[in-house]
Every structure is written in C-alpha cells, then in structure tokens.
Design a protein around this motif. Structure first.
Motif, PDB file in Angstrom:
ATOM      1  N   MET A  48       0.825  -1.209   0.000  1.00 25.31           N
ATOM      2  CA  MET A  48       0.000   0.000   0.000  1.00 25.31           C
ATOM      3  C   MET A  48       0.860   1.259   0.000  1.00 25.31           C
ATOM      4  O   MET A  48       0.648   2.194  -0.785  1.00 25.31           O
ATOM      5  N   PHE A  49       1.849   1.280   0.892  1.00 22.67           N
ATOM      6  CA  PHE A  49       2.674   2.478   1.007  1.00 22.67           C
ATOM      7  C   PHE A  49       3.644   2.606  -0.176  1.00 22.67           C
ATOM      8  O   PHE A  49       4.033   3.717  -0.525  1.00 22.67           O
ATOM      9  N   LEU A  50       4.014   1.482  -0.799  1.00 24.08           N
ATOM     10  CA  LEU A  50       4.828   1.552  -2.020  1.00 24.08           C
ATOM     11  C   LEU A  50       4.036   2.222  -3.132  1.00 24.08           C
ATOM     12  O   LEU A  50       4.559   3.094  -3.853  1.00 24.08           O
TER      13      LEU A  50
ATOM     14  N   ARG B 239       5.621  10.322  -4.580  1.00 20.68           N
ATOM     15  CA  ARG B 239       7.078  10.470  -4.472  1.00 20.68           C
ATOM     16  C   ARG B 239       7.464  11.616  -3.535  1.00 20.68           C
ATOM     17  O   ARG B 239       8.224  12.513  -3.883  1.00 20.68           O
ATOM     18  N   ASN B 240       6.901  11.570  -2.343  1.00 18.34           N
ATOM     19  CA  ASN B 240       7.147  12.628  -1.370  1.00 18.34           C
ATOM     20  C   ASN B 240       7.273  11.983   0.011  1.00 18.34           C
ATOM     21  O   ASN B 240       6.314  11.402   0.526  1.00 18.34           O
TER      22      ASN B 240
ATOM     23  N   LEU C 213      -7.666   6.708  -6.227  1.00 17.06           N
ATOM     24  CA  LEU C 213      -6.337   6.412  -5.691  1.00 17.06           C
ATOM     25  C   LEU C 213      -6.427   5.575  -4.407  1.00 17.06           C
ATOM     26  O   LEU C 213      -5.632   4.658  -4.199  1.00 17.06           O
ATOM     27  N   THR C 214      -7.397   5.905  -3.548  1.00 13.65           N
ATOM     28  CA  THR C 214      -7.580   5.106  -2.338  1.00 13.65           C
ATOM     29  C   THR C 214      -7.918   3.664  -2.688  1.00 13.65           C
ATOM     30  O   THR C 214      -7.381   2.717  -2.099  1.00 13.65           O
ATOM     31  N   SER C 215      -8.789   3.488  -3.653  1.00 13.39           N
ATOM     32  CA  SER C 215      -9.168   2.136  -4.061  1.00 13.39           C
ATOM     33  C   SER C 215      -7.978   1.373  -4.612  1.00 13.39           C
ATOM     34  O   SER C 215      -7.801   0.184  -4.324  1.00 13.39           O
ATOM     35  N   ALA C 216      -7.139   2.051  -5.404  1.00 14.97           N
ATOM     36  CA  ALA C 216      -5.969   1.383  -5.980  1.00 14.97           C
ATOM     37  C   ALA C 216      -5.000   0.936  -4.890  1.00 14.97           C
ATOM     38  O   ALA C 216      -4.476  -0.188  -4.917  1.00 14.97           O
ATOM     39  N   VAL C 217      -4.779   1.813  -3.915  1.00 11.95           N
ATOM     40  CA  VAL C 217      -3.851   1.475  -2.832  1.00 11.95           C
ATOM     41  C   VAL C 217      -4.388   0.313  -2.004  1.00 11.95           C
ATOM     42  O   VAL C 217      -3.679  -0.660  -1.716  1.00 11.95           O
TER      43      VAL C 217
END
Length: 740
Positions: A218-220, A227-228, A688-692
């Motif tokens: 998830m964090f990757l 990239r921050n 984006l939340t769903s993808a993570v």
C-alpha cells in the motif's frame, strides 16, 4: 480550531510523546494472544455456564488422541514396551491429568475387578493379550483397532487458568514426547485442541506476514503516486499512532488480541489512508503556483473538518452497532474499532498541521487522475443506459447469490491440505475411524439412578443405535464401565447381564472401591449425572448440529423414559459460537445501515439525498454476499466481519462526495455542472484510495491459510465493487433524481 491546533502544534507533539510512553506497557500486554472462551462469551451466558458446569463435574473435557500404528501388528514385545514407556512419559507431564491406553490399563484378577498387574507388563505375551482382549470387546475397542495395527491413547489434559494460552506449547511438548518413543510416521495426534492450536499458530503467522506485506505494498503504491517522503511520513504517522494508542488502551484495560481484534490494524489503516488521501487531494486542489507556507494546508484542513467528522461518526456508528451482539468478542471489537477510527481523525488533523506544511504540493497526480476520471464519466453518461443495465444485472446477480449464502464453520478446512494437522487427522480417521468426542450428559429421572438396570440397558441400546450413524464411531460412557466389569467376570456375554440388578450392584461396588478415578470420569456422584462420549468425525458446525440433533432423537427413543439427555462439552459451545457470530453480524449490519442513513440524513439535511447515498454503500455488500453465495463461501468467523469493513469504506467516500456536490450547488452550479465538478474534485481520492487498498489486500491471496486468502480475496473484490458504486452508480442516481 485548525488555527489553534497549528499554534499549539509543538505542545501537541510533546503530548503525543508522553502519551506513547505511558501506553507502552499496554501495547506490550495487548499484543499478546488470548483466544480463551472467556473472550468470546459474555459473563453469565447460558452456554458458557453449562460448559463450565460440565467441566466442574468431569474435569477438562479436552483430550488429545494419539494414534500409534504398525503396518504389521502392535502385538509384539517391542510394541508393548513402547506403549508402556510412552504412556508413563505422557502421564509424567505436569499438564496431563490422565492417560487411558493399553500401556496404563491394569488387568483385573479372575475373581473380581481388583487390579493385579498391567495389561502389557514385561511378562505379557502377544497371544495372551489377544486372548484376553478378545474375551473383553468393550475394553479392546478402547485400546486397539480390530486388526491390532493401531493403538489409541487418550490424553486427558489438566484444567488450569492459563490453559488456553499454553495449549500450543503443551501440544508441542506432547508431540515431542511421542516422537521420542515412537518412530516418525508411526504416530498421529488428533483432537479439537490440536486443530485449534494448528489453526491459531498458522493464522498468526500468515496473517501477520501477509498483512505486513499488504501494508508495505500500500505504502509503495502511495510512494509511486506522490514520491514525497513528507506525505509518506504523514500517512504512516496517522496509521501507526492510531494503531499504537488503540492497542495501548486495549492492553491497559486487560484485553488481549483474539481472532476478531487482530483485525483492528486493518480497520485503522483503511480509514487512516482514506482520511490522509482526502487531505492531500484537497490541498493539491488549493495549491497555487509559487505559494509557500502553511496557508494551503490549513485551508485544506478547514475545508475537510465537517465531512471528515461526518465520516468518522457514521463509521463509528457502524462499528458500535456490534454492541447489539450477545458475544463479548464482537462487542470489544466494535468498541476498539470505533476508538481507532476516532483516533485516525485526531491524528489526520494533528499531524496535518505538523507535517504537511513541510511537504511540497503534488497537484500533477491529482489533476491527471481528475482529467481521466472526468473523461471516463463523460463516457459513462454517453452510455448511461448500458451502465444502468450492467448495474441492474450485477445487483440482481448479487441478490440471487445472497439467497444461497449459508452460515457454517469448518475449522479443519482453513488449513492447507499438506499441513501436519490435516495429514494426522486423515491418517488417524483411516486407521482408527471417527475419534473426536461428542459429549452427552445423562440425568436419570426421579426413581432412577445411573446404576439402575433400566438406565444401563437404555444407555447400551442408545450406544448400539449411535454406532449405526455414518458420522459416529465408538461409544463409551458410564454404562460401558459396567459392561466391561461384567465381561471381566462372565466373559464376552457378560454385557447382556446389565438387566440383572444383583450383578450390576456387585460391579458398581467394585468400581467405587477399586476404580474411583475412572468411575468419576463418567459418573458424577454428587449430582447423579452420567456422561456418554460418542466418537465422531470432524464436522462443520452445521453438520455437527445435525448430528447432535440425530443423537438426541435416538436418545429420546432409548433413554427418554428413564433419563433426560442433553449435549455437553465443547462441541455445542463451538456450534453456538458460529450461530452467535453470524446472527450478530447480520443484526449489526442492518443496524449499522440504519445508523448510517440517519447520520447522513442529519449531515446533508435531505432525506432523499441520504437515501440515495445509501445505495452505493449497499451495492458492494450485495456483491460481496452474492459472490460468497455463488462460490459456496460460508458466512463464518473468517468472513462475517468483511461487510462492516466494506461499509466503512463506502460511507467515507460517499459522505465526501455528497459534501463536495452540495458545496458546488451552493456556489450556484446546476446539477450537471456540479456532478462534473464533484467527480473532478473528490474522484481522484476515491480512485487512488481504491488502488492502494486493492493492491494491499490482494497480496493476501498468496497465503496458504484459507482464512487469510478469503479475507484478501473478498476485501479486494468489495473494494472494486465500492469503486464501481461511487464512480458509476452514485453519479447516475444523482443525475436521475436531482434534476432541479
């Protein structure tokens, strides 16, 4: 509030450090595992009271069945020596109350029941042992298989306050003792505790491993998107602190992790990620070229106070609905999940004023996703009839599949086929037959006692009937002791003398004088109640209930006129757990929907809009239950909590969507323009939340443990369905019902 929080941000940081230090003992204590029965049931629950009463009469009902096998025959001097030494070694273990085996059995003298010598003493010959046991079939059935290739050792474990915590350790020691006396591959361990310990160990191993991998993935993904390092630190801080504080309070209050509360980190990371991404998304929308300082961050946090508070309240309400459950484990899970969700909100804003001002905005990711999502939404509108038809078909299939959903639990099925517990179980059943104990409690009616010939004959008749069941094997109870005594005195036909009061009385006196400990295991003298143990196959909870009902009907025909019979021991408690879990989850899910509807109604001030918002929340739950029904996945302790997790995910995004939509309408935009602006504004966060989350939970499908595999599969599927509901179904509903 946000300005004051920013002003006192370093004081808030100091408070966090002191809080974390104070909670460390609680965290260290809370992460210990405790799956004892007291964690599952409320104090005073009738099922738990009955179980403890049974244990009070007959001791710990959990036994370990050890099968020792020889492909040729166990009737050899070498095997006799092994069985004697193994039995003595097991008896010497401090957690073993008794060992019932050929190696511990004493042979009565010819003139009565008085013990004379061990059955397998150094002078015993194979031929003499065979002749002796052939004349005493009741005794032989408890010691050897008919072909004398398998011997059964019943290891009765001693009850202790921390027995559930030490079960795995004790079983490991018993396996090591057996391996020291019997060649590898020639023995097997079985029993409810063996299966439970294996499942517990593998659950912790696989769940911890793959949950860690899921978090890392998830964090990757989060890092690849933005990239921050500051944004990554912000997200990690929310999740880590909320988890740490929740577990700290959990441990300080005396609780330990169990099969339900081990899911708390899952809940916390889900809500923590969603809140963090909403803040990051809002700040990216507010970012202006060349802007510096905390102004954009503080404004983004101000804009999200109301919707984030609403999402927190609705999600907390969903989990607090578990307080309607009759099970302690679900109530505790609901309370601390709600605490973790509330802490996510606190740290979202607290760490927001501390960390986000140092992170440069990254509007490119948000705007790229926004543009693509707007284009996709335009495509959906051009084919709205097709999208509506597909949605209708999916809902219909889900509802149809949900009608086939069944509630059941089969713990052995959670383990992989090559697991040692599964291999031992299959080998033991093949060589010995059904071996798991199903306990029945016999209470003679007024005018009768356990020693009454009528009761003994009825119990023997029941045993003969029970043996005809395919799911049952040997039957042994208080009547078997009298049968064995009569066979000792009168030979194989002695068991037919149960109806003669004189012979029965004499055997009873001998049992009380010479075998009081053995008699106490099957007859409780103070209450006059007896125990009958039916050896059964490894069954699911539903099958176990059906088998128990059949046994009770048989008992009604045979024992009914002279005694009352009811199920006892661990097995009915196990079946009750499944019933409690499924019933509780069904009731709490319905209650949570009502609470969410009410809170969203209060938040938006429009019942029709609140009702529309409930539909995309229901859609992924319908898909989830439908897939489970079509695929034959039972609703049990491993899958019943997923619906609540999915509901929390959907509610969060829906509330943010409604909030953004109403803000656009207040600015004077018409319905169509407001929908487009809302999709562009909050859509990126939803996608984006769903993808993570999808990537993080999908990695769990690599697990060997079925519970972890199903959790990853069904949660990932539900997240995909929730995304479909938010970006397709909900905008189409708004277009349909909010035209003016």
């Amino acid at each position: 509030m946000i300005s004051a929080l920013y002003k006192w941000r370093y004081l808030f940081l100091a408070f966090l450090l002191m809080l974390c230090t104070a909670l460390w003992p609680g965290v260290r204590s809370g992460v210990q595992v405790d799956n004892s029965l007291s964690a599952w049931f409320l104090e005073g629950d009738p099922a738990l009271v009955a179980y403890h009463a049974f244990q009070g009469r007959f001791g710990n009902d959990e036994v370990v069945i050890i099968g020792v096998h020889d492909s040729a025959s166990l009737l050899t001097p070498r095997s006799f020596q092994r069985l004697r030494q193994l039995s003595l070694a097991l008896e010497s273990h401090p957690d073993v109350a008794a060992v019932l085996s050929a190696g511990t059995t004493t042979v009565p003298a010819p003139d009565g029941l008085r013990a004379a010598r061990p059955l397998l003493d150094s002078a015993a010959t194979p031929a003499a042992v065979r002749r002796y046991l052939d004349r005493r079939p009741t005794l032989r059935q408890q010691l050897f298989s008919p072909d004398y290739r398998t011997a059964r050792l019943l290891v009765v474990l001693r009850a202790s306050p921390n027995f559930d915590d030490r079960r795995g350790e004790i079983l490991g020691q018993l396996r090591a003792i057996t391996a020291a006396h019997v060649p590898r591959g020639s023995f097997w361990l079985g029993g409810v505790g063996v299966v439970y310990a294996g499942l517990n160990a593998l659950s912790q191993q696989d769940f911890g491993l793959f949950l860690g991998l899921g978090y890392a993935l998830m964090f990757l993904i989060f890092w690849l998107l933005y990239r921050n390092l500051w944004l990554l630190l912000y997200t990690l801080g929310i999740v880590s602190l909320a988890t740490y504080v929740t577990l700290g309070v959990y441990g300080l209050l005396g609780y330990r992790l169990n099969l339900m509360t081990v899911l708390l980190p899952v809940i916390i990371i889900l809500l923590g990620l969603m809140d963090a991404l909403h803040v990051v998304n809002e700040r990216n929308h507010l970012a202006r070229p060349g802007s510096t300082g905390p102004a954009d961050t503080l404004q983004a946090l101000r804009n999200l106070v109301r919707p984030c508070l609403a999402t927190m309240l609705t999600t907390v309400a969903g989990f607090l609905a578990l307080l309607s459950s009759p099970m302690a484990i679900l109530r505790v899970f609901g309370i601390f999940a709600a605490l973790g969700i509330g802490l996510c909100l606190v740290f979202t804003f607290g760490l927001g004023v501390l960390i986000l001002p140092h992170a440069a905005p990254s509007p490119r990711t948000t705007r790229t996703t926004s543009n693509r999502l707007v284009a996709f939404y335009a495509l959906v509108l051009r084919h709205r009839q097709l999208a509506t038809a597909v949605s209708g078909v999916l809902i219909s299939l889900g509802l149809w599949g949900a009608t086939h959903l069944r509630a059941d639990t089969y713990t052995l099925g959670y383990l992989p086929a090559n697991h040692i517990v599964v291999r031992d179980h299959q080998a033991l059943e093949a060589a010995w037959g059904p071996y798991l104990p199903l306990e029945l409690l016999v209470e003679p009616r007024p005018g009768y006692s356990l020693a009454s010939p009528a009761v003994l004959q009825a119990a023997a008749a029941f045993a003969d009937s029970a043996r005809t069941l395919r799911s049952a094997g040997q039957v042994f109870g208080f009547h078997s002791l009298y049968q064995a005594g009569l066979e000792t005195r009168f030979g194989p036909r002695g068991g037919r003398l149960l109806g003669q009061s004189g012979a029965v009385h004499d055997i009873g006196v001998r049992l009380q004088q010479d075998y009081p400990e053995l008699l106490a295991q099957f007859a409780h003298q103070p209450t006059g109640t007896g125990r009958i143990t039916v050896s059964g196959r490894m069954l699911s909870a539903r099958q176990l209930t059906a088998t128990t009902d059949t046994l009770l009907r048989m008992a009604g025909h045979t024992l009914g006129p002279v005694a009352r019979v009811r199920p006892a021991g661990y097995q009915p408690l196990y079946a009750r757990i499944t019933d409690y879990v499924t019933t509780s989850q069904t009731n709490s899910l319905l209650l949570s929907f009502l609470l969410v509807l009410g809170l969203v109604w209060v938040f938006v001030g429009n019942f029709r809009l609140a009702l529309l918002a409930l539909i995309p929340n229901v859609f992924p739950v319908v898909v989830l239950l439908g897939v489970m029904g079509w695929a034959g996945i039972a609703l049990d302790t491993a899958t019943a909590s997923i619906a609540a997790i999915v509901l929390s995910f959907c509610t969060d995004d829906t509330v943010h969507f409604i909030h953004a939509y109403r803000e656009q309408r207040r600015l004077g935009l018409g319905p169509a323009a407001a929908r487009h602006a809302t999709v562009a504004h909050v859509g990126p966060t939803i996608v984006l939340t769903s993808a993570v989350l999808f990537g993080g939970y999908a990695v769990m499908m690599l697990a060997s443990l079925q519970t972890v595999f199903l959790f990853g599969l069904l949660t990932s599927l539900s997240i995909a369905a929730a995304l479909y509901g938010e970006v397709i179904i909900f905008p189409l509903l708004l277009e349909r019902f909010d035209r003016d």
